[in-house]
Design a protein around this motif. Sequence first.
Motif, PDB file in Angstrom:
ATOM      1  N   ARG A  91      26.207  34.710  35.496  1.00 24.13           N
ATOM      2  CA  ARG A  91      27.229  34.868  36.521  1.00 24.13           C
ATOM      3  C   ARG A  91      28.026  36.147  36.281  1.00 24.13           C
ATOM      4  N   GLY A  92      28.626  36.651  37.351  1.00 28.33           N
ATOM      5  CA  GLY A  92      29.395  37.883  37.214  1.00 28.33           C
ATOM      6  C   GLY A  92      30.190  38.194  38.464  1.00 28.33           C
ATOM      7  N   GLU A  93      30.539  39.463  38.615  1.00 24.75           N
ATOM      8  CA  GLU A  93      31.396  39.896  39.715  1.00 24.75           C
ATOM      9  C   GLU A  93      30.656  40.845  40.647  1.00 24.75           C
ATOM     10  N   ILE A  94      31.179  40.930  41.859  1.00 26.66           N
ATOM     11  CA  ILE A  94      30.622  41.824  42.869  1.00 26.66           C
ATOM     12  C   ILE A  94      31.663  42.890  43.199  1.00 26.66           C
ATOM     13  N   TYR A  95      31.242  44.156  43.169  1.00 27.79           N
ATOM     14  CA  TYR A  95      32.105  45.280  43.530  1.00 27.79           C
ATOM     15  C   TYR A  95      31.421  46.090  44.622  1.00 27.79           C
ATOM     16  N   PHE A 101      36.919  45.247  44.010  1.00 26.21           N
ATOM     17  CA  PHE A 101      36.416  43.903  43.747  1.00 26.21           C
ATOM     18  C   PHE A 101      36.150  43.183  45.064  1.00 26.21           C
ATOM     19  N   GLY A 103      34.077  39.911  45.045  1.00 28.56           N
ATOM     20  CA  GLY A 103      33.991  38.477  44.801  1.00 28.56           C
ATOM     21  C   GLY A 103      33.197  38.195  43.543  1.00 28.56           C
ATOM     22  N   GLU A 104      32.796  36.944  43.391  1.00 27.48           N
ATOM     23  CA  GLU A 104      32.007  36.526  42.239  1.00 27.48           C
ATOM     24  C   GLU A 104      30.652  36.007  42.706  1.00 27.48           C
ATOM     25  N   HIS A 105      29.700  35.978  41.787  1.00 29.02           N
ATOM     26  CA  HIS A 105      28.375  35.461  42.130  1.00 29.02           C
ATOM     27  C   HIS A 105      27.914  34.475  41.059  1.00 29.02           C
ATOM     28  N   ARG A 138      27.064  42.797  36.913  1.00 26.50           N
ATOM     29  CA  ARG A 138      27.746  43.156  38.150  1.00 26.50           C
ATOM     30  C   ARG A 138      26.750  43.483  39.258  1.00 26.50           C
TER      31      ARG A 138
END
Length: 260
Positions: A91-95, A101, A103-105, A138
């Motif tokens: 899991r991680g973040e979306i930029y 930023f 969201g998250e995935h 990411r």
Amino acid sequence: VDDPGYSYAILRKGIDPRKDQSYFLFSLRQPQLRRALTPLGRMTKPEIRKIAHSLGLKIADKIDSQEICFVPGNDYKAFLRSHLGDNEFHRGEIYDVDGNFVGEHDGIELFTIGQRKGLPGGSPRPRYVADLDPETNRVIVGDAEHLVCDEFVIDRVNWHPVAGIGLSAVASAKADDPGRSFEATVKIRYNHPGTVATVTPLEHDRARVRLHEPQRAVTPGQAAVIYDDDIVLGGGWICRRAFCHPERSGAESRDLATLP
């Protein structure tokens, strides 16, 4: 092919462009190619079906497999979940490409370059996956123009002897020596028709590929295979590329891995 004091096998495209497998076979080396038999390379699929009918084979009219043949319904995400389990996803973040930023995935494994569906966060225009950073997990998203690329590097290159690129010559060549470069056709994925590029062999089994026409969704981890007409010269695996905003150049280019 017999050269003075040396003979080698050549890998060519099959005559049926819809079924040609040379893209997947580029990594075979001479010991494998010398022993390989490709009896269907000079035949089209309709011709094969005709032979199957004449022999009374039940599979004569079997529907061709599409996408990943062993994944039910072409749902590779469900396939990964069933084999890995949710706890194995990273899991991680979306930029976005400007470092904002989004969201998250639930797992970087669930995204591919060029993907549009399944991205969180509202946007007034379509957004696509522009890059994946496995070190930080990411996902980087951007507009359609951010998918376009005109240069990349491939590694673990397998040069076929017909390319005439000796190991000693590559080792002594400078990375950007134009005298070492040559033009060829490069395929960046299986169904890609191929595009003209300037290829420069580099040290450590790498090569630089400069596309004469920018291409969409050049994907790290995919194979890039180099052709002279129907002859495979070699190929390698696409590396993560430096990202350049379409309105920036030179010193303003950014590597996606440097986003905050």
